[in-house]
Design a protein around this motif. Structure first.
Motif, PDB file in Angstrom:
ATOM      1  N   GLY A 186       0.848  -1.188   0.000  1.00 34.01           N
ATOM      2  CA  GLY A 186       0.000   0.000   0.000  1.00 34.01           C
ATOM      3  C   GLY A 186       0.883   1.237   0.000  1.00 34.01           C
ATOM      4  O   GLY A 186       1.718   1.397   0.893  1.00 34.01           O
ATOM      5  N   VAL A 187       0.719   2.092  -1.009  1.00 36.20           N
ATOM      6  CA  VAL A 187       1.594   3.247  -1.167  1.00 36.20           C
ATOM      7  C   VAL A 187       0.800   4.547  -1.267  1.00 36.20           C
ATOM      8  O   VAL A 187      -0.375   4.558  -1.637  1.00 36.20           O
ATOM      9  CB  VAL A 187       2.487   3.110  -2.424  1.00 36.20           C
ATOM     10  N   VAL A 188       1.494   5.634  -0.932  1.00 35.78           N
ATOM     11  CA  VAL A 188       1.000   6.995  -1.138  1.00 35.78           C
ATOM     12  C   VAL A 188       2.005   7.662  -2.055  1.00 35.78           C
ATOM     13  O   VAL A 188       3.214   7.496  -1.875  1.00 35.78           O
ATOM     14  CB  VAL A 188       0.882   7.747   0.207  1.00 35.78           C
ATOM     15  N   TYR A 189       1.531   8.417  -3.033  1.00 34.00           N
ATOM     16  CA  TYR A 189       2.432   9.025  -4.012  1.00 34.00           C
ATOM     17  C   TYR A 189       1.806  10.284  -4.598  1.00 34.00           C
ATOM     18  O   TYR A 189       0.606  10.532  -4.446  1.00 34.00           O
ATOM     19  CB  TYR A 189       2.753   8.036  -5.143  1.00 34.00           C
ATOM     20  N   SER A 190       2.646  11.057  -5.264  1.00 35.12           N
ATOM     21  CA  SER A 190       2.180  12.248  -5.964  1.00 35.12           C
ATOM     22  C   SER A 190       3.061  12.489  -7.174  1.00 35.12           C
ATOM     23  O   SER A 190       4.270  12.323  -7.099  1.00 35.12           O
ATOM     24  CB  SER A 190       2.222  13.469  -5.045  1.00 35.12           C
ATOM     25  N   ARG A 191       2.446  12.906  -8.261  1.00 35.90           N
ATOM     26  CA  ARG A 191       3.196  13.305  -9.454  1.00 35.90           C
ATOM     27  C   ARG A 191       3.414  14.812  -9.462  1.00 35.90           C
ATOM     28  O   ARG A 191       4.295  15.307 -10.110  1.00 35.90           O
ATOM     29  CB  ARG A 191       2.428  12.924 -10.715  1.00 35.90           C
ATOM     30  N   GLU A 192       2.572  15.548  -8.743  1.00 42.59           N
ATOM     31  CA  GLU A 192       2.575  16.999  -8.809  1.00 42.59           C
ATOM     32  C   GLU A 192       3.455  17.664  -7.754  1.00 42.59           C
ATOM     33  O   GLU A 192       3.888  18.780  -7.928  1.00 42.59           O
ATOM     34  CB  GLU A 192       1.139  17.539  -8.647  1.00 42.59           C
ATOM     35  N   THR A 193       3.677  17.022  -6.647  1.00 44.97           N
ATOM     36  CA  THR A 193       4.371  17.639  -5.526  1.00 44.97           C
ATOM     37  C   THR A 193       5.284  16.617  -4.864  1.00 44.97           C
ATOM     38  O   THR A 193       5.192  15.431  -5.138  1.00 44.97           O
ATOM     39  CB  THR A 193       3.338  18.209  -4.522  1.00 44.97           C
ATOM     40  N   ASP A 194       6.145  17.063  -3.957  1.00 45.35           N
ATOM     41  CA  ASP A 194       7.000  16.084  -3.277  1.00 45.35           C
ATOM     42  C   ASP A 194       6.195  15.362  -2.195  1.00 45.35           C
ATOM     43  O   ASP A 194       5.126  15.808  -1.777  1.00 45.35           O
ATOM     44  CB  ASP A 194       8.270  16.739  -2.718  1.00 45.35           C
ATOM     45  N   LEU A 195       6.715  14.237  -1.765  1.00 46.26           N
ATOM     46  CA  LEU A 195       5.984  13.401  -0.804  1.00 46.26           C
ATOM     47  C   LEU A 195       5.788  14.080   0.549  1.00 46.26           C
ATOM     48  O   LEU A 195       4.910  13.690   1.312  1.00 46.26           O
ATOM     49  CB  LEU A 195       6.697  12.061  -0.628  1.00 46.26           C
ATOM     50  N   GLY A 196       6.599  15.091   0.856  1.00 46.98           N
ATOM     51  CA  GLY A 196       6.456  15.802   2.128  1.00 46.98           C
ATOM     52  C   GLY A 196       5.080  16.424   2.306  1.00 46.98           C
ATOM     53  O   GLY A 196       4.577  16.533   3.420  1.00 46.98           O
ATOM     54  N   SER A 197       4.446  16.800   1.222  1.00 49.64           N
ATOM     55  CA  SER A 197       3.120  17.416   1.316  1.00 49.64           C
ATOM     56  C   SER A 197       1.996  16.375   1.381  1.00 49.64           C
ATOM     57  O   SER A 197       0.829  16.731   1.485  1.00 49.64           O
ATOM     58  CB  SER A 197       2.892  18.357   0.144  1.00 49.64           C
ATOM     59  N   CYS A 198       2.350  15.090   1.354  1.00 50.07           N
ATOM     60  CA  CYS A 198       1.332  14.024   1.402  1.00 50.07           C
ATOM     61  C   CYS A 198       0.882  13.708   2.836  1.00 50.07           C
ATOM     62  O   CYS A 198      -0.023  12.903   3.044  1.00 50.07           O
ATOM     63  CB  CYS A 198       1.871  12.764   0.732  1.00 50.07           C
ATOM     64  N   ARG A 199       1.542  14.303   3.821  1.00 50.84           N
ATOM     65  CA  ARG A 199       1.179  14.144   5.243  1.00 50.84           C
ATOM     66  C   ARG A 199       1.311  12.705   5.749  1.00 50.84           C
ATOM     67  O   ARG A 199       0.468  12.226   6.499  1.00 50.84           O
ATOM     68  CB  ARG A 199      -0.231  14.657   5.489  1.00 50.84           C
ATOM     69  N   VAL A 200       2.385  12.029   5.317  1.00 58.30           N
ATOM     70  CA  VAL A 200       2.620  10.679   5.833  1.00 58.30           C
ATOM     71  C   VAL A 200       3.971  10.576   6.535  1.00 58.30           C
ATOM     72  O   VAL A 200       4.331   9.508   7.018  1.00 58.30           O
ATOM     73  CB  VAL A 200       2.515   9.614   4.708  1.00 58.30           C
ATOM     74  N   GLY A 201       4.713  11.694   6.625  1.00 56.68           N
ATOM     75  CA  GLY A 201       6.024  11.702   7.264  1.00 56.68           C
ATOM     76  C   GLY A 201       5.984  12.077   8.725  1.00 56.68           C
ATOM     77  O   GLY A 201       7.023  12.234   9.361  1.00 56.68           O
ATOM     78  N   SER A 202       4.797  12.200   9.279  1.00 52.26           N
ATOM     79  CA  SER A 202       4.604  12.519  10.695  1.00 52.26           C
ATOM     80  C   SER A 202       3.661  11.490  11.304  1.00 52.26           C
ATOM     81  O   SER A 202       2.881  10.863  10.593  1.00 52.26           O
ATOM     82  CB  SER A 202       3.979  13.909  10.847  1.00 52.26           C
ATOM     83  N   PRO A 203       3.714  11.343  12.626  1.00 53.02           N
ATOM     84  CA  PRO A 203       2.810  10.379  13.278  1.00 53.02           C
ATOM     85  C   PRO A 203       1.340  10.771  13.145  1.00 53.02           C
ATOM     86  O   PRO A 203       1.008  11.942  12.992  1.00 53.02           O
ATOM     87  CB  PRO A 203       3.240  10.428  14.751  1.00 53.02           C
ATOM     88  N   VAL A 204       0.485   9.772  13.197  1.00 55.81           N
ATOM     89  CA  VAL A 204      -0.961   9.983  13.304  1.00 55.81           C
ATOM     90  C   VAL A 204      -1.416   9.359  14.612  1.00 55.81           C
ATOM     91  O   VAL A 204      -0.798   8.409  15.098  1.00 55.81           O
ATOM     92  CB  VAL A 204      -1.744   9.395  12.107  1.00 55.81           C
ATOM     93  N   ALA A 205      -2.472   9.885  15.198  1.00 55.05           N
ATOM     94  CA  ALA A 205      -2.926   9.441  16.513  1.00 55.05           C
ATOM     95  C   ALA A 205      -3.322   7.973  16.541  1.00 55.05           C
ATOM     96  O   ALA A 205      -3.065   7.267  17.510  1.00 55.05           O
ATOM     97  CB  ALA A 205      -4.092  10.309  16.989  1.00 55.05           C
ATOM     98  N   GLU A 206      -3.960   7.514  15.481  1.00 50.53           N
ATOM     99  CA  GLU A 206      -4.383   6.108  15.417  1.00 50.53           C
ATOM    100  C   GLU A 206      -4.412   5.631  13.973  1.00 50.53           C
ATOM    101  O   GLU A 206      -4.476   6.428  13.041  1.00 50.53           O
ATOM    102  CB  GLU A 206      -5.759   5.931  16.060  1.00 50.53           C
ATOM    103  N   GLU A 207      -4.371   4.323  13.793  1.00 54.46           N
ATOM    104  CA  GLU A 207      -4.420   3.729  12.457  1.00 54.46           C
ATOM    105  C   GLU A 207      -5.710   4.147  11.765  1.00 54.46           C
ATOM    106  O   GLU A 207      -6.778   4.172  12.375  1.00 54.46           O
ATOM    107  CB  GLU A 207      -4.359   2.212  12.584  1.00 54.46           C
TER     108      GLU A 207
END
Length: 165
Positions: free
Chosen positions: A122-143
């Motif tokens: 399972g992946v998250v990706y973007s063609r338009e912007t860098d992955l930093g703006s996808c909001r997956v490089g920081s913790p989330v409170a719960e799955e």
């Protein structure tokens, strides 16, 4: 003259039968807003059109490593393929063969790896912007299911080269 009409009548009756069978099928089409539609017969995107995913779907989950870890803990790139093979990976709507194809990703594109199920990642990706703006490089409170702003889907692991994580 009658012999010429037989193939046409066959095609019309086959299409009508398929429409009836679809009407009886209890599956509910799910809109895939961010996907580039693919002609399943050729696995080629249909330019400028949107489509509905009618096969199995399964959202990519983030936060599986706990509340103190990044939402998606690994990074990979779509791998180069041997000469003579098509140099892309197909993104699917679910982690299984026969799932609706969503989009083709070219070799070298970076993706955040969020989870693995069998042979699929399972992946998250973007063609338009860098992955930093996808909001997956920081913790989330719960799955939870990934809800954007970038695209997500499933790729066979053999088409990815793990880079970090």
């Amino acid at each position: 003259m009658t012999m010429r009409l037989l193939p046409i009548l066959f095609l019309v009756s086959t299409a009508a039968l398929a429409a009836c069978q679809e009407a009886e099928t209890p599956t509910k089409p799910i809109s895939v807003e961010s996907a580039i539609p693919v002609d399943p017969a050729s696995a080629s995107p249909v330019e400028g059109q949107r489509t509905l995913a009618t096969g199995p779907t399964r959202p990519v989950r983030v936060g599986q490593d706990g509340p103190d870890m990044d939402a998606c803990g690994s990074y990979a790139e779509v791998a180069e393929r041997p000469t003579g093979e098509q140099n892309f990976a197909m993104v699917l709507a679910a982690p299984q063969e026969g799932a609706t194809p969503l989009e083709r990703l070219s070799a070298g594109l970076g993706v955040s790896v969020c989870e693995q199920e069998g042979d699929y990642v399972g992946v998250v990706y973007s063609r338009e912007t860098d992955l930093g703006s996808c909001r997956v490089g920081s913790p989330v409170a719960e799955e939870q299911d990934y809800a954007g702003p970038c695209r997500s889907g499933w790729i066979e692991a053999k088409y990815l080269r793990m880079m970090a994580g």
